[in-house]
Structures are given as structure tokens and as C-alpha cells.
Design a protein around this motif. Structure first.
Motif, mmCIF file in Angstrom:
data_model
loop_
_atom_site.group_PDB
_atom_site.id
_atom_site.type_symbol
_atom_site.label_atom_id
_atom_site.label_comp_id
_atom_site.label_asym_id
_atom_site.label_seq_id
_atom_site.Cartn_x
_atom_site.Cartn_y
_atom_site.Cartn_z
ATOM 1 N N ASP A 422 4.592 4.187 -6.102
ATOM 2 C CA ASP A 422 3.355 4.113 -5.320
ATOM 3 C C ASP A 422 2.940 2.668 -5.048
ATOM 4 O O ASP A 422 2.659 2.284 -3.900
ATOM 5 N N GLU A 423 2.868 1.866 -6.077
ATOM 6 C CA GLU A 423 2.395 0.492 -5.911
ATOM 7 C C GLU A 423 3.387 -0.355 -5.123
ATOM 8 O O GLU A 423 2.997 -1.235 -4.357
ATOM 9 N N ILE A 424 4.669 -0.082 -5.307
ATOM 10 C CA ILE A 424 5.699 -0.821 -4.568
ATOM 11 C C ILE A 424 5.546 -0.571 -3.071
ATOM 12 O O ILE A 424 5.549 -1.507 -2.259
ATOM 13 N N VAL A 425 5.418 0.706 -2.693
ATOM 14 C CA VAL A 425 5.284 1.047 -1.273
ATOM 15 C C VAL A 425 3.980 0.486 -0.714
ATOM 16 O O VAL A 425 3.956 -0.088 0.383
ATOM 17 N N ALA A 426 2.896 0.619 -1.473
ATOM 18 C CA ALA A 426 1.599 0.122 -1.003
ATOM 19 C C ALA A 426 1.657 -1.377 -0.734
ATOM 20 O O ALA A 426 1.152 -1.865 0.283
ATOM 21 N N SER A 427 2.280 -2.102 -1.635
ATOM 22 C CA SER A 427 2.396 -3.553 -1.458
ATOM 23 C C SER A 427 3.265 -3.897 -0.253
ATOM 24 O O SER A 427 2.945 -4.799 0.528
ATOM 25 N N TRP A 428 4.354 -3.143 -0.089
ATOM 26 C CA TRP A 428 5.280 -3.415 1.022
ATOM 27 C C TRP A 428 4.604 -3.174 2.376
ATOM 28 O O TRP A 428 4.718 -3.993 3.284
#
Length: 496
Positions: A422-428
Motif C-alpha cells: 500500500d505505502e509503496i504504491v501510494a508513494s509511487w
């Protein structure tokens, strides 16, 4: 106008401000239990478990303290007054399709679900359809097709009615009727003080304007009355081409957007990537007898690897497009807009967005296994002169678009499996969006408008409507909700 029986005098009640609000989950649920016990449900019960899970995306799943399922607008009004009196936080869910965590759900607070507000019927002359907020557009289209009718609603059957209409409402008929909200002739709405009012161009006319794109800042809509559209069948489907034709495909999108000379048309061009990248366009033509209109030739002249183009009802087509909706995934949509007046400008903008987005993808693939990615997609939505003038002819809306421009809205879409990412995609997506915006600003093509229906939680919405419209929305919210119930106690959604 009806006033809830439990409405309390504002006299002696402390105004809701950031300094005075002290949300108490237990207090909120207890307040409702004493008043509305038969419509309140707690963890461990079947209704709670069903309603707490009845969302499209895993991104939306949270743990409300209780679920309030009102049986009527009157009961809803009583509940809102009770919650406001004890300063309890709540969320409201209609169709449950906005994939932003906290937009329509809440941890510990009261989740209000509209499941039992099921109005669906036609006026005597069949010119108006009245729709309760429980419905998804598939329900509406299936009901209307029995009468040879449809409405300017969602393009995917599973999308909820209230979320789409309060966001503005991009729809298949936009070049003829404007946004879906422009076809609304009346709202029934519960206000913060428990009043239940009918809102239209002659009654609460300022609120009528604000609800057309102003989202959930003013109250809870319990019925939408929309104009119907005669539609026995349309010619529609998806035309999909291989990656070798992407340049021609993007040029076709710019050609259409720069000269939308046939208002019966609607398109949604998209690039979808997986093992390979495909270009697919949804083509829609409002006719039960004409196929392959000339305006679509830049697309249909490209050899297809698959096509579903045919005559069908809007209900059938919304079911077809709805099959693309995958339940039980995590997702993020990010909105953006460029504007121009020429083919050259629009193609330049499309190319900049496309190149920047796909140049950033290797960074995502380096952190999320391909097996855990369900969808990566980039799509565009042209909104031209006819569309905006049709909105103006209906009295206008809050969105602030200018009929001298052509707007090309776009959406970045990532859907994945596994909360670990979740956080990886949100940051990307946030970083990628920043780069796209910088590139389109540098080219002089950027516009501040972000369509709510495709927006991410980190994005700004109402400043993109223009300074005047934004201030007007703020003033109207303060007028009808002076204590700020829908600004403070309902934390989800985009606030004016």
C-alpha cells in the motif's frame, strides 16, 4: 421542509471547532442505540459483518464502531442530529466505489450505510427518474431499459449513484446533456440540523448549484430526481489494438478531442499494461441504427486484435464495462487535466503524460512483484465545447470549466493485491503525479481541475473550480451547516 423530532436548539450548544470537538466512538453508538436500536448493528452480527465488508476495494476496509442503516430519510435525520449533539464522528457510504481510505468508512466511529433507501421509480410522463442512494447504476439502467429509457449516469454498472452525481458525473451522454449532475432537477437532502428539504432551481437554489460537483459538504442526499433519456439501443463497445499502434492510437485521441463535431459520441481511450501494453478505446454512439460513424474512423481504421462493438442497450453495455471491475483488490486512482484548443497542443499533452507515466513504471516494478499487480492503466476523458455548453444550458454547476477550452482529463490507475504494498504504491503514484504535473506545466498545458471521481486522497479539488466558485461553496456550506458537522464530524471525502 421536515425537521427531525430530536433536533436540539443551537442555543447553548458549543460550536464545532477543531478546538472543541472531542469525538467519542462509544458515545456516538450509544446515542444512536438509545434512539434507533433496530437500525443499529455491532461487530459480531451478520448485518455489521456484511455492511462493513460491502466495499469495492480493500483500500476502503476499516473497523467502524457500529453500523447505522437508516430505514428512511426521517430516521437518518434523527441520527444525524443525535450524532452532532454528542460530537461523534461518522462516515457515509452509498455505492462504496470511491477507493480512498476513509472517504466512506471510518475506524471506531459510526458508519452510516444507505442500503435501505431504495427509491427507484418514474414520473407519470416518464421524463424523470427518482433514485435512492442505495443504488448502483446497473440497477438504474436495468430498470429504465424496460421503458426504452436510460440516464446520464456511470459508465460502469457497479459504480454507485450518489458518489458519481455529487462529483459531477462523467457519463456517456456528456456532449448532449453535460455532466450527470446537470440532469438533476431535484434533490431530497438531510441537512445538519435535521431538516429534510427538497432542493431545486426555485427552492434552495444556491444549494442546488453547490450540490452539482460540491460533493458531500452540505448534507446527505436521500433522493436524486434526474431527467431520463430515450434510448432503445446504442452502438458501443471496446476497440483494442496492439502496442505497435500506440502512436496512431494517441494521435486518434487528440484528433477526436480537438474536434468533437458529433455530440452523439463518447470515447474513453486507455493504455493498459501487463506482459505487454495494449491500447483500448471505449466507443459509444447514441444511435440504434448507425454504426462506425466517421468521427471514430481514426480509431476504427487501426486494426483491432479484439472488438466488442455492436448494438446493445445501455444496461448491457454498463454490464460489459462493469466486468472490468475486480472486487477485493487494493487500488488508487489519480486525476489530472490538461487543456488546449488545437490537435497539436492536445497530442503534446497526451504524449507528455504517457511518456512520464511509463518512464516511471520500472521504479514500481522494482518494488512490487508483477504477480501482485492487478491493473496498471492510463486513460483520458475529453470534455469539449458542446459538453460544457450543455452544462450551461441546464443552469451550470460548481465545476468551473470554460467553454472556450477543450479539457483532457486523465486518470492514473494502479490496482494491486496485498496490503504490504500500500505505502509503496501510494508513494509511487504521488511522485509520478508530481512529475507529470511539472512536465505539463512546463509545456503550458496544465490545468488545476481534478475530477473528484478519479482523484486520490492527496489531491486538491475545490481550488481547481476557480477562486470564485470555491469561495461560493465555502459560503454555502457555512450557511446550511454553520456548526460544521459535515466538515468536522464526517472526516471522509474532499472538504471545501
Amino acid at each position: 421542509m421536515r425537521v427531525a423530532s430530536t433536533v436540539l436548539s443551537v442555543v447553548g450548544v458549543v460550536a464545532l471547532t477543531a478546538a472543541t470537538v472531542s469525538p467519542n466512538v462509544s458515545t456516538g453508538c450509544k446515542a444512536l442505540q438509545a434512539l434507533l436500536g433496530d437500525s443499529l448493528f455491532f461487530a459480531g452480527g451478520g448485518v455489521y459483518e456484511y455492511e462493513a465488508a460491502n466495499f469495492w476495494s480493500n483500500t476502503e476496509l476499516m473497523a467502524p464502531g457500529c453500523v447505522f442503516r437508516p430505514q428512511s430519510s426521517t430516521q437518518l435525520a434523527d441520527g444525524i442530529v443525535a450524532l452532532a449533539h454528542v460530537n461523534a464522528r461518522f462516515a457515509v457510504r452509498g455505492g462504496g466505489h470511491m477507493g480512498i481510505r476513509g472517504s466512506n468508512n471510518i475506524n471506531d466511529g459510526v458508519l452510516i450505510v444507505m442500503s435501505n433507501l431504495t427509491t427507484l421509480g418514474l414520473s407519470g410522463d416518464q421524463s424523470i427518474v427518482s433514485i435512492g442512494p442505495s443504488h448502483r447504476w446497473s440497477d438504474v439502467y436495468e430498470y429504465l431499459q424496460k421503458f426504452g429509457l436510460t440516464a446520464a449516469g456511470g459508465r460502469l454498472g457497479p459504480v454507485g449513484v450518489p458518489g458519481l452525481l455529487l462529483a459531477g458525473g462523467i457519463n456517456f451522454y456528456g456532449n448532449q446533456v453535460g455532466f450527470g449532475c446537470d440532469t438533476i432537477v431535484n434533490y431530497e437532502i438531510v441537512l445538519a440540523d435535521g431538516s429534510i428539504v427538497e432542493v431545486n432551481k426555485t427552492s434552495y437554489s444556491d444549494l442546488f448549484w453547490a450540490l452539482k460537483g460540491g460533493s458531500s459538504n452540505f448534507g446527505i442526499v436521500t433522493r436524486f430526481d434526474l431527467e431520463t433519456i430515450k434510448s432503445p439501443k446504442v452502438w458501443a463497445g471496446a476497440h483494442t489494438v496492439s502496442s505497435e499502434y500506440i502512436n496512431e492510437f494517441l494521435a486518434a485521441a487528440a484528433t477526436y478531442a480537438s474536434d468533437i463535431y458529433d455530440p452523439k459520441t463518447h470515447i474513453v481511450p486507455a493504455l493498459v499494461t501487463g506482459e505487454t501494453t495494449l491500447a483500448s478505446v471505449i466507443l459509444f454512439y447514441d444511435s440504434d441504427s448507425i454504426s462506425y460513424p466517421d468521427i471514430f474512423k481514426p480509431f476504427t481504421d487501426i486494426p483491432a486484435i479484439s472488438s466488442t462493438l455492436d448494438f446493445k442497450t445501455v444496461a448491457e453495455f454498463a454490464a460489459e464495462t462493469g466486468a472490468m471491475v475486480v472486487d477485493g483488490i487494493s487500488d488508487v486512482f489519480v486525476a489530472g487535466t490538461i487543456k488546449g484548443t488545437s490537435h497539436k497542443e492536445l497530442l503534446s499533452g497526451i504524449s507528455i503524460i504517457n511518456q512520464t507515466f511509463f518512464n516511471e513504471l520500472p521504479k514500481l516494478y522494482a518494488q512490487v512483484p508483477i504477480a501482485n499487480i492487478s491493473t496498471i492503466q492510463l486513460d483520458w476523458q475529453p470534455i469539449g465545447v458542446d459538453w460544457i455548453k450543455a452544462s450551461e444550458a441546464h443552469g451550470g454547476n460548481a465545476l468551473g470549466l470554460d467553454s472556450s477550452q477543450v479539457y483532457l482529463c486523465y486518470a492514473e490507475v494502479v490496482e494491486w493485491i496485498g496490503s504490504a504494498y500500500d505505502e509503496i504504491v501510494a508513494s509511487w503514484v504521488e511522485e509520478t503525479t508530481y512529475k507529470i504535473n511539472n512536465a505539463t506545466q512546463k509545456a503550458g498545458l496544465y490545468d488545476t481541475f481534478n475530477y473528484i471521481g478519479d482523484a486520490a486522497g492527496f489531491q486538491s479539488i475545490f481550488p481547481g473550480y476557480g477562486v470564485e466558485n470555491h469561495q461560493k461553496l465555502i459560503d454555502i456550506a457555512k450557511k446550511y451547516d454553520p456548526r460544521g458537522v459535515f466538515q468536522t464530524l464526517m472526516p471522509g471525502g474532499f472538504k471545501v
